[in-house]
Design a protein around this motif. Structure first.
Motif, PDB file in Angstrom:
ATOM      1  N   HIS A 140     -31.828  68.723  -9.858  1.00 63.84           N
ATOM      2  CA  HIS A 140     -30.626  69.200  -8.984  1.00 63.84           C
ATOM      3  C   HIS A 140     -30.478  69.249  -7.838  1.00 63.84           C
ATOM      4  O   HIS A 140     -31.862  70.006  -7.275  1.00 63.84           O
ATOM      5  CB  HIS A 140     -30.392  70.479  -9.608  1.00 63.84           C
ATOM      6  N   MET A 141     -29.775  68.710  -6.970  1.00 60.24           N
ATOM      7  CA  MET A 141     -29.982  68.401  -5.609  1.00 60.24           C
ATOM      8  C   MET A 141     -28.773  69.707  -4.864  1.00 60.24           C
ATOM      9  O   MET A 141     -27.703  69.613  -5.360  1.00 60.24           O
ATOM     10  CB  MET A 141     -29.241  67.349  -5.099  1.00 60.24           C
ATOM     11  N   SER A 142     -29.448  70.457  -4.246  1.00 59.06           N
ATOM     12  CA  SER A 142     -28.819  71.724  -3.653  1.00 59.06           C
ATOM     13  C   SER A 142     -27.803  71.359  -2.386  1.00 59.06           C
ATOM     14  O   SER A 142     -27.359  72.109  -2.076  1.00 59.06           O
ATOM     15  CB  SER A 142     -29.681  72.656  -3.620  1.00 59.06           C
ATOM     16  N   GLY A 143     -28.316  70.029  -1.859  1.00 60.71           N
ATOM     17  CA  GLY A 143     -27.496  69.893  -0.591  1.00 60.71           C
ATOM     18  C   GLY A 143     -28.113  68.680  -0.415  1.00 60.71           C
ATOM     19  O   GLY A 143     -28.638  67.600  -1.317  1.00 60.71           O
ATOM     20  N   THR A 144     -27.519  67.442   0.735  1.00 57.43           N
ATOM     21  CA  THR A 144     -27.812  66.234   1.161  1.00 57.43           C
ATOM     22  C   THR A 144     -29.086  66.131   1.307  1.00 57.43           C
ATOM     23  O   THR A 144     -29.862  67.186   2.084  1.00 57.43           O
ATOM     24  CB  THR A 144     -27.133  66.127   2.229  1.00 57.43           C
ATOM     25  N   GLY A 145     -29.760  64.783   0.597  1.00 59.36           N
ATOM     26  CA  GLY A 145     -31.232  64.467   1.082  1.00 59.36           C
ATOM     27  C   GLY A 145     -31.523  63.228   0.363  1.00 59.36           C
ATOM     28  O   GLY A 145     -30.666  62.720  -0.365  1.00 59.36           O
ATOM     29  N   HIS A 146     -32.760  63.017   0.518  1.00 61.45           N
ATOM     30  CA  HIS A 146     -33.395  61.611  -0.040  1.00 61.45           C
ATOM     31  C   HIS A 146     -33.801  62.011  -1.504  1.00 61.45           C
ATOM     32  O   HIS A 146     -34.076  62.988  -1.924  1.00 61.45           O
ATOM     33  CB  HIS A 146     -34.762  61.502   0.543  1.00 61.45           C
ATOM     34  N   ILE A 147     -33.659  61.028  -2.200  1.00 62.84           N
ATOM     35  CA  ILE A 147     -33.744  61.165  -3.739  1.00 62.84           C
ATOM     36  C   ILE A 147     -35.292  60.918  -3.855  1.00 62.84           C
ATOM     37  O   ILE A 147     -35.768  59.999  -3.786  1.00 62.84           O
ATOM     38  CB  ILE A 147     -33.043  60.236  -4.687  1.00 62.84           C
ATOM     39  N   PRO A 148     -35.972  61.824  -4.575  1.00 68.10           N
ATOM     40  CA  PRO A 148     -37.151  61.778  -4.952  1.00 68.10           C
ATOM     41  C   PRO A 148     -37.451  61.021  -6.105  1.00 68.10           C
ATOM     42  O   PRO A 148     -36.605  60.865  -6.984  1.00 68.10           O
ATOM     43  CB  PRO A 148     -37.883  63.024  -5.173  1.00 68.10           C
ATOM     44  N   PRO A 149     -38.677  60.456  -6.405  1.00 69.35           N
ATOM     45  CA  PRO A 149     -38.823  60.007  -7.988  1.00 69.35           C
ATOM     46  C   PRO A 149     -39.009  61.183  -8.869  1.00 69.35           C
ATOM     47  O   PRO A 149     -38.894  62.224  -8.672  1.00 69.35           O
ATOM     48  CB  PRO A 149     -40.446  59.507  -7.885  1.00 69.35           C
ATOM     49  N   CYS A 150     -38.790  60.799 -10.136  1.00 70.15           N
ATOM     50  CA  CYS A 150     -38.436  61.874 -11.309  1.00 70.15           C
ATOM     51  C   CYS A 150     -39.843  62.539 -11.308  1.00 70.15           C
ATOM     52  O   CYS A 150     -41.021  61.978 -11.645  1.00 70.15           O
ATOM     53  CB  CYS A 150     -38.475  60.940 -12.471  1.00 70.15           C
ATOM     54  N   PRO A 151     -39.776  64.021 -11.255  1.00 68.94           N
ATOM     55  CA  PRO A 151     -41.089  64.637 -11.310  1.00 68.94           C
ATOM     56  C   PRO A 151     -41.655  64.470 -12.548  1.00 68.94           C
ATOM     57  O   PRO A 151     -42.889  64.779 -12.939  1.00 68.94           O
ATOM     58  CB  PRO A 151     -40.372  65.935 -11.031  1.00 68.94           C
TER      59      PRO A 151
END
Length: 165
Positions: free
Chosen positions: A143-154
């Protein structure tokens, strides 16, 4: 002599048509076979003096011949129609057309699905806004709570996601 021949031809035609019409009427009543109806019609015309017994027999033979030929043609036509509109053949044709339509529709829908899927496909390192990213490999949601870079799947460390809001 030509006028006499013309008159005889017209009389013959008239006798044939009258005998055939009366035979048909008697058959339509539904109480007689063709032979019974033909005999009754011939008897009626002979008794009325419209033609002789010999003429009646001659024209009855003509009518039987023509009906026989018509029956044969009707049987051939009926068989041709049966073959042309055989329910199995019609059903197979309809199924074939329906299958082609479905195959074409499936291809189109598959293309649309691929294009749509590509539009909602996001990769690690890209920038995205608020929303939920679902890992395409394991189904884990980020869940992205704001604009940002997409991380690898945890969970599995894969890098391709599907975005939903």
């Amino acid at each position: 002599m030509t006028d006499d021949n013309d008159k005889k031809n017209k009389d013959d035609i008239s006798l044939y048509e009258n005998l055939a019409a009366r035979t048909a009427e008697l058959l339509e009543e539904g109480k007689r076979t063709l032979d019974e109806a033909m005999k009754k019609a011939s008897d009626e015309f002979t008794a009325a003096g419209k033609f002789s017994r010999e003429q009646a027999e001659k024209f009855a033979a003509y009518i039987r011949r023509d009906l026989s030929l018509l029956g044969t043609q009707a049987d051939k036509t009926r068989e041709s129609l049966k073959k042309a509109v055989d329910p199995q053949r019609v059903a197979a044709g309809a199924q074939s057309v329906f299958a082609r339509i479905l195959a074409s529709t499936a291809e189109t829908l598959s293309d649309w699905a691929d294009k749509t899927e590509k539009q909602v496909e996001y990769k690690t390192g890209e920038v995205t806004s608020l929303g939920t990213l679902t890992c395409k490999a394991c189904g884990n949601a980020i869940h992205m709570s704001g604009t940002g870079h997409i991380p690898p799947c945890p969970k599995c460390r894969k890098t391709v996601f599907r975005k939903s809001y």
